[in-house]
Design a protein around this motif. Structure first.
Motif, PDB file in Angstrom:
ATOM      1  N   PRO A  90       0.886  -1.315   0.059  1.00  0.00           N
ATOM      2  CA  PRO A  90       0.006   0.041  -0.024  1.00  0.00           C
ATOM      3  C   PRO A  90       0.861   1.271   0.058  1.00  0.00           C
ATOM      4  N   TRP A  91       2.116   1.115   0.570  1.00  0.00           N
ATOM      5  CA  TRP A  91       2.930   2.189   0.661  1.00  0.00           C
ATOM      6  C   TRP A  91       3.436   2.774  -0.728  1.00  0.00           C
ATOM      7  N   ALA A  92       3.257   1.971  -1.763  1.00  0.00           N
ATOM      8  CA  ALA A  92       3.702   2.123  -3.271  1.00  0.00           C
ATOM      9  C   ALA A  92       2.547   2.410  -3.909  1.00  0.00           C
ATOM     10  N   THR A  93       1.459   2.506  -3.416  1.00  0.00           N
ATOM     11  CA  THR A  93       0.168   2.808  -4.459  1.00  0.00           C
ATOM     12  C   THR A  93      -0.657   4.169  -3.654  1.00  0.00           C
ATOM     13  N   SER A  94       0.076   4.772  -2.685  1.00  0.00           N
ATOM     14  CA  SER A  94      -0.603   5.884  -2.235  1.00  0.00           C
ATOM     15  C   SER A  94      -0.489   7.133  -2.950  1.00  0.00           C
ATOM     16  N   SER A  95      -1.669   7.783  -3.044  1.00  0.00           N
ATOM     17  CA  SER A  95      -1.507   9.094  -3.532  1.00  0.00           C
ATOM     18  C   SER A  95      -0.914  10.147  -2.786  1.00  0.00           C
ATOM     19  N   LEU A  96      -1.118  10.070  -1.474  1.00  0.00           N
ATOM     20  CA  LEU A  96      -0.672  11.044  -0.366  1.00  0.00           C
ATOM     21  C   LEU A  96       0.957  10.776  -0.683  1.00  0.00           C
ATOM     22  N   GLU A  97       1.254   9.656  -0.636  1.00  0.00           N
ATOM     23  CA  GLU A  97       2.957   9.332  -0.458  1.00  0.00           C
ATOM     24  C   GLU A  97       3.443   9.842  -1.766  1.00  0.00           C
ATOM     25  N   ALA A  98       2.608   9.529  -3.021  1.00  0.00           N
ATOM     26  CA  ALA A  98       3.166   9.971  -4.196  1.00  0.00           C
ATOM     27  C   ALA A  98       3.099  11.574  -4.278  1.00  0.00           C
ATOM     28  N   ARG A  99       2.401  12.366  -3.704  1.00  0.00           N
ATOM     29  CA  ARG A  99       2.186  13.742  -3.732  1.00  0.00           C
ATOM     30  C   ARG A  99       3.420  14.148  -2.804  1.00  0.00           C
ATOM     31  N   LYS A 100       3.718  13.595  -1.682  1.00  0.00           N
ATOM     32  CA  LYS A 100       4.775  13.941  -0.739  1.00  0.00           C
ATOM     33  C   LYS A 100       6.358  13.897  -1.571  1.00  0.00           C
ATOM     34  N   LEU A 101       6.124  12.523  -2.161  1.00  0.00           N
ATOM     35  CA  LEU A 101       7.779  12.155  -2.817  1.00  0.00           C
ATOM     36  C   LEU A 101       7.938  13.293  -4.205  1.00  0.00           C
ATOM     37  N   TRP A 102       6.864  13.733  -4.803  1.00  0.00           N
ATOM     38  CA  TRP A 102       6.728  14.761  -5.967  1.00  0.00           C
ATOM     39  C   TRP A 102       7.437  15.988  -5.504  1.00  0.00           C
ATOM     40  N   ASP A 103       6.844  16.222  -4.179  1.00  0.00           N
ATOM     41  CA  ASP A 103       7.223  17.757  -3.709  1.00  0.00           C
ATOM     42  C   ASP A 103       8.759  17.741  -3.347  1.00  0.00           C
ATOM     43  N   LEU A 104       9.095  16.447  -2.746  1.00  0.00           N
ATOM     44  CA  LEU A 104      10.295  16.295  -2.031  1.00  0.00           C
ATOM     45  C   LEU A 104      11.305  16.345  -3.366  1.00  0.00           C
ATOM     46  N   SER A 105      10.965  15.678  -4.469  1.00  0.00           N
ATOM     47  CA  SER A 105      11.805  15.733  -5.556  1.00  0.00           C
ATOM     48  C   SER A 105      12.089  17.052  -6.083  1.00  0.00           C
ATOM     49  N   GLU A 106      10.982  17.830  -6.388  1.00  0.00           N
ATOM     50  CA  GLU A 106      11.201  19.068  -6.907  1.00  0.00           C
ATOM     51  C   GLU A 106      12.136  20.036  -6.014  1.00  0.00           C
ATOM     52  N   LYS A 107      11.898  19.734  -4.599  1.00  0.00           N
ATOM     53  CA  LYS A 107      12.832  20.558  -3.736  1.00  0.00           C
ATOM     54  C   LYS A 107      14.320  20.028  -3.918  1.00  0.00           C
ATOM     55  N   SER A 108      14.539  18.677  -3.884  1.00  0.00           N
ATOM     56  CA  SER A 108      15.563  18.416  -3.984  1.00  0.00           C
ATOM     57  C   SER A 108      16.460  18.539  -5.374  1.00  0.00           C
ATOM     58  N   LEU A 109      15.660  18.823  -6.194  1.00  0.00           N
ATOM     59  CA  LEU A 109      16.200  19.234  -7.759  1.00  0.00           C
ATOM     60  C   LEU A 109      16.225  20.813  -7.890  1.00  0.00           C
ATOM     61  N   LEU A 110      15.729  21.347  -6.848  1.00  0.00           N
ATOM     62  CA  LEU A 110      15.758  22.933  -7.019  1.00  0.00           C
ATOM     63  C   LEU A 110      15.055  23.348  -8.517  1.00  0.00           C
ATOM     64  N   VAL A 111      14.146  22.516  -8.814  1.00  0.00           N
ATOM     65  CA  VAL A 111      13.159  22.831 -10.006  1.00  0.00           C
ATOM     66  C   VAL A 111      11.685  22.882  -9.436  1.00  0.00           C
TER      67      VAL A 111
END
Length: 311
Positions: free
Chosen positions: A283-304
């Motif tokens: 379930p941790w790999a199919t959660s829309s909430l976890e997906a949104r959190k990771l997308w935000d983290l990725s943007e911040k990590s890449l500074l884009v």
């Protein structure tokens, strides 16, 4: 229900999907000879795509695969692309190159195939654990940077080649670098990166809705599964041939029943939709909430900011 199964081969699917592959522009990462990506592009070349873009960290290996394709299918146009997903500088350079190709205005299918599996602890040049950097962040950056060419296609498709490795770890939002290696387990880190692949697919589909194997320590993998209580830890590893291993790549990239799936993330296994009741899909790999959190983290990590915000 899909007529295909675990024993289906890429060769069979290319024959079935020949009319759907013909004239497509396909960009595939990780295309070294005798690899899954290399076999995939060689297989689909038989159906006469209009352009194959072969991306690899090692330019000579990409060129070798290109030469093998040209020898078999000389009418298929091919372009190679040097791409090290573990380096954000390399990813940006590769993306700029793709965007500069005026003779390739669209990318119909992006197959994010490249990745690394269970190395000892390393940190990328940008400061991230190597599997997280290569398997997720580099892929995230490339996909966003070339998204306009993908969306220019009449039937775009993005394929994230994962595995069922997501069972080995959820995404560790507070400690994705494993305490600078102090708590590192190569299989848990691999699992985190595969979970990230699945979560990225979910977020990508949601954001697009408005617009449109090997010598590895498998004993260590079994031990990781047992620690987590996964049934795979007690079974034998059943390897597939390259032709079987690449079949789901072909299914994901071209199956007509998946048309429109760019705005709907689907987990595919053995040339069919995964079943949460019978397959190991956490379930941790199919959660829309976890997906949104990771997308935000990725943007911040890449500074884009995601390129999708400006479309």
């Amino acid at each position: 229900m899909s007529p295909y199964d675990r024993d289906t081969t890429a060769t069979q699917l290319v024959n079935d999907y020949a009319s759907l592959i013909k004239d497509k522009v396909v960009l595939t990462t990780g295309v070294s000879p005798n690899s899954l990506g290399g076999f995939f592009v060689q297989a689909i070349a038989k159906a006469k795509p209009s352009f194959l873009i072969l991306a690899a960290r090692n330019s000579s290996k990409a060129q070798q695969t290109a030469q093998e394709i040209f020898a078999a299918e000389p009418e298929v146009k091919i372009r190679t692309l040097q791409l090290d997903l573990g380096s954000f500088t390399s990813v940006r350079k590769a993306a700029d190159q793709v965007k500069s190709w005026d003779d390739i205005p669209v990318i119909d299918v992006l197959v994010n195939n490249a990745g690394i599996m269970a190395p000892e602890y390393q940190v990328s040049e940008d400061g991230f654990e190597s599997q997280f950097a290569t398997n997720h962040l580099g892929t995230f950056l490339l996909t966003n940077l070339i998204m306009k060419k993908i969306l220019a296609s009449q039937s775009p498709r993005v394929v994230m080649v994962s595995s069922d490795g997501d069972r080995l770890n959820p995404f560790r939002f507070d400690n994705y670098n494993f305490d600078s290696g102090k708590t590192y387990n190569k299989w848990y880190a691999y699992g985190q990166s595969k979970t990230a692949n699945m979560l990225m697919a979910i977020s990508l589909a949601e954001k697009l809705a408005d617009h449109l194997d090997m010598d590895f320590d498998f004993d260590g993998l079994r031990a990781a599964d047992k620690t987590l209580g996964n049934r795979e830890g007690w079974g034998d590893f059943e390897a597939k041939s390259l032709d079987q291993g690449v079949a789901t790549h072909v299914y994901a990239a071209f199956d007509p029943d998946l048309k429109g799936m760019l705005t709907t993330a689907s987990y595919l296994i053995d040339c069919r939709l995964g079943d949460p009741l019978s397959d190991t899909i956490k379930p941790w790999a199919t959660s829309s909430l976890e997906a949104r959190k990771l997308w935000d983290l990725s943007e911040k990590s890449l500074l884009v900011r995601s390129s999708l915000t400006s479309l």
